[in-house]
Design an enzyme around this catalytic site. Structure first.
Site, mmCIF file in Angstrom:
data_model
loop_
_atom_site.group_PDB
_atom_site.id
_atom_site.type_symbol
_atom_site.label_atom_id
_atom_site.label_comp_id
_atom_site.label_asym_id
_atom_site.label_seq_id
_atom_site.Cartn_x
_atom_site.Cartn_y
_atom_site.Cartn_z
ATOM 1 N N HIS A 1 12.373 -4.189 4.888
ATOM 2 C CA HIS A 1 12.323 -4.230 3.433
ATOM 3 C C HIS A 1 11.095 -5.001 2.959
ATOM 4 C CE1 HIS A 1 14.542 -7.972 4.478
ATOM 5 N NE2 HIS A 1 13.807 -8.482 3.521
ATOM 6 N N GLU B 1 14.144 -6.282 -1.433
ATOM 7 C CA GLU B 1 14.970 -7.467 -1.633
ATOM 8 C C GLU B 1 14.410 -8.262 -2.802
ATOM 9 O OE1 GLU B 1 16.684 -11.181 1.000
ATOM 10 O OE2 GLU B 1 14.710 -10.378 1.496
ATOM 11 N N GLU C 1 0.862 -1.185 0.000
ATOM 12 C CA GLU C 1 0.000 0.000 0.000
ATOM 13 C C GLU C 1 0.897 1.234 0.000
ATOM 14 O OE1 GLU C 1 -2.199 2.557 3.367
ATOM 15 O OE2 GLU C 1 -2.733 0.435 3.357
#
Length: 142
Positions: free
Chosen positions: A76, A119, A56
């Site tokens: 992350h 990542e 979001e």
């Protein structure tokens, strides 16, 4: 007590730039909510076929002077990719800095325009180490 994952929220400073970045990763907008009274927008993006796993983007219309900050307190977002080398090359070709190159054929990190660490993980087993990735240095923090 049952628990269901809903989404991960990140605040963004430049909505269009942030949407473009997440679209480069392959995410698609699944819904949007603009709140006139609260003067904010919520944009949900997810990988195709995984609409139940969105990120979001929260955008405050009147700005947010605290952004972008280092955002390391956040951690992350992580996404699996079919070919880490092709994904990183595509992102680089589109102006994204590869902060932690996939030297091991398995993992890389990039940052969004709002400094959110992303990542990227190779699906399945790691790819064979290959250039230019094996000799590429880290850039900035990830």
């Amino acid at each position: 007590m049952p628990l269901k994952y809903l989404h991960t929220m990140v605040r963004v400073k430049d909505l269009e730039k942030s949407i473009a970045f997440y679209e480069l990763l392959g995410l698609k907008q699944t819904r949007r909510y603009d709140n006139e009274g609260g003067r904010f927008s919520l944009i949900f993006l997810a990988p195709p076929g995984q609409e139940e796993c969105p990120v979001e983007l929260t955008y405050n219309w009147d700005g947010d002077e605290g952004l972008p900050s280092d955002s390391r307190h956040f951690g992350h977002l992580a996404y699996e990719v079919d070919n880490i080398y092709e994904t990183c090359q595509f992102l680089m070709d589109n102006g994204v800095t590869i902060n932690r190159p996939p030297r091991d054929g398995r993992m890389a990190f990039v940052r969004s325009p709002d400094n959110v660490s992303i990542e990227l993980l190779q699906a399945g087993t790691a790819l064979e180490p290959a250039e230019p990735w094996t000799s590429m240095e880290n850039t900035g923090s990830w």
